[in-house]
Design a protein around this motif. Structure first.
Motif, PDB file in Angstrom:
ATOM      1  N   VAL A 156       0.840  -1.205   0.000  1.00 43.89           N
ATOM      2  CA  VAL A 156       0.000   0.000   0.000  1.00 43.89           C
ATOM      3  C   VAL A 156       0.869   1.247   0.000  1.00 43.89           C
ATOM      4  CG1 VAL A 156      -1.634   1.349   1.397  1.00 43.89           C
ATOM      5  CG2 VAL A 156      -2.030  -1.094   1.031  1.00 43.89           C
ATOM      6  N   ASN A 157       1.901   1.262   0.849  1.00 45.84           N
ATOM      7  CA  ASN A 157       2.805   2.421   0.898  1.00 45.84           C
ATOM      8  C   ASN A 157       3.519   2.632  -0.429  1.00 45.84           C
ATOM      9  OD1 ASN A 157       2.194   3.153   3.534  1.00 45.84           O
ATOM     10  ND2 ASN A 157       3.809   1.876   4.408  1.00 45.84           N
ATOM     11  N   LEU A 158       3.982   1.552  -1.043  1.00 45.61           N
ATOM     12  CA  LEU A 158       4.634   1.677  -2.344  1.00 45.61           C
ATOM     13  C   LEU A 158       3.665   2.232  -3.393  1.00 45.61           C
ATOM     14  CD1 LEU A 158       6.627  -1.680  -2.355  1.00 45.61           C
ATOM     15  CD2 LEU A 158       7.616   0.603  -2.248  1.00 45.61           C
ATOM     16  N   ASN A 159       2.441   1.735  -3.370  1.00 48.26           N
ATOM     17  CA  ASN A 159       1.437   2.231  -4.317  1.00 48.26           C
ATOM     18  C   ASN A 159       1.108   3.697  -4.060  1.00 48.26           C
ATOM     19  OD1 ASN A 159       1.169  -0.174  -5.776  1.00 48.26           O
ATOM     20  ND2 ASN A 159      -0.416  -0.950  -4.413  1.00 48.26           N
ATOM     21  N   ASN A 160       0.946   4.057  -2.787  1.00 50.23           N
ATOM     22  CA  ASN A 160       0.648   5.457  -2.453  1.00 50.23           C
ATOM     23  C   ASN A 160       1.760   6.406  -2.871  1.00 50.23           C
ATOM     24  OD1 ASN A 160      -1.846   4.840  -1.330  1.00 50.23           O
ATOM     25  ND2 ASN A 160      -1.075   4.772   0.773  1.00 50.23           N
ATOM     26  N   LEU A 161       2.974   5.928  -2.810  1.00 52.91           N
ATOM     27  CA  LEU A 161       4.123   6.726  -3.225  1.00 52.91           C
ATOM     28  C   LEU A 161       4.412   6.589  -4.716  1.00 52.91           C
ATOM     29  CD1 LEU A 161       6.433   6.038  -0.167  1.00 52.91           C
ATOM     30  CD2 LEU A 161       5.405   8.232  -0.790  1.00 52.91           C
ATOM     31  N   GLN A 162       3.584   5.795  -5.395  1.00 51.54           N
ATOM     32  CA  GLN A 162       3.727   5.553  -6.832  1.00 51.54           C
ATOM     33  C   GLN A 162       5.096   4.969  -7.167  1.00 51.54           C
ATOM     34  OE1 GLN A 162       2.646   9.373  -8.521  1.00 51.54           O
ATOM     35  NE2 GLN A 162       0.473   8.899  -8.364  1.00 51.54           N
ATOM     36  N   ILE A 163       5.543   4.053  -6.314  1.00 47.69           N
ATOM     37  CA  ILE A 163       6.783   3.309  -6.570  1.00 47.69           C
ATOM     38  C   ILE A 163       6.369   1.989  -7.185  1.00 47.69           C
ATOM     39  CG2 ILE A 163       8.812   2.213  -5.547  1.00 47.69           C
ATOM     40  CD1 ILE A 163       8.594   4.297  -3.265  1.00 47.69           C
ATOM     41  N   PRO A 164       6.778   1.722  -8.411  1.00 47.93           N
ATOM     42  CA  PRO A 164       6.323   0.498  -9.079  1.00 47.93           C
ATOM     43  C   PRO A 164       6.922  -0.768  -8.455  1.00 47.93           C
ATOM     44  CG  PRO A 164       7.962   1.615 -10.421  1.00 47.93           C
ATOM     45  CD  PRO A 164       7.683   2.520  -9.239  1.00 47.93           C
ATOM     46  N   ILE A 165       6.128  -1.825  -8.486  1.00 49.16           N
ATOM     47  CA  ILE A 165       6.585  -3.148  -8.086  1.00 49.16           C
ATOM     48  C   ILE A 165       6.706  -3.951  -9.356  1.00 49.16           C
ATOM     49  CG2 ILE A 165       6.079  -5.219  -6.745  1.00 49.16           C
ATOM     50  CD1 ILE A 165       4.270  -3.466  -4.970  1.00 49.16           C
TER      51      ILE A 165
END
Length: 135
Positions: A124-133
């Motif tokens: 969720v944090n990665l998505n909120n920060l728009q950091i791609p997985i």
């Protein structure tokens, strides 16, 4: 070839803190082991167990996770490695507990739940920060 994606300061800070947190987590666990092995009532069986844990904490898996986090390119494989690493540590500990089997299973499931919840919070944090997985 991977295309470089510019990250803003908040994204960079999050990834740096995540990396540093993992490194500090491993150092902390190694320090706890060192302290516990100095206890006068520690058994030979416990010493051998802690040696196994130290090998795990200093092993290829931990090194690979640290390297992945340092690269700042988050892959699903990295998230899975972290989850597997933490669950393996729990399994090793539960295996050496002398408590009733139902209590051990509860502790294991409680710990697994925390690990899985932490993974979901990270996603969720990665998505909120728009950091791609990456896959």
């Amino acid at each position: 070839m991977r295309e470089y994606t510019y990250m803003n300061q908040q994204q960079e800070q999050y990834l740096n803190e995540w990396h540093d947190s993992f490194v500090e987590y491993v150092k902390y666990l190694l320090s706890v082991i060192e302290t516990l092995t100095l206890c006068s009532d520690i058994t030979e069986k416990e010493i051998k167990f802690f040696e196994q844990i130290k090998i795990k904490l200093k092993g290829n898996e931990a090194i690979a996770i640290e390297r992945d986090l340092a690269e700042r390119v988050i892959k699903q494989d990295t998230l899975n490695k972290i989850e597997r690493f933490d669950k393996d540590l729990i399994d090793m500990c539960v295996k050496h507990l002398t408590a009733e089997s139902h209590v051990k299973e509860f502790l294991k499931q409680l710990s697994y739940g925390q690990i899985e919840r932490n993974k979901q919070i990270t996603i969720v944090n990665l998505n909120n920060l728009q950091i791609p997985i990456e896959a």
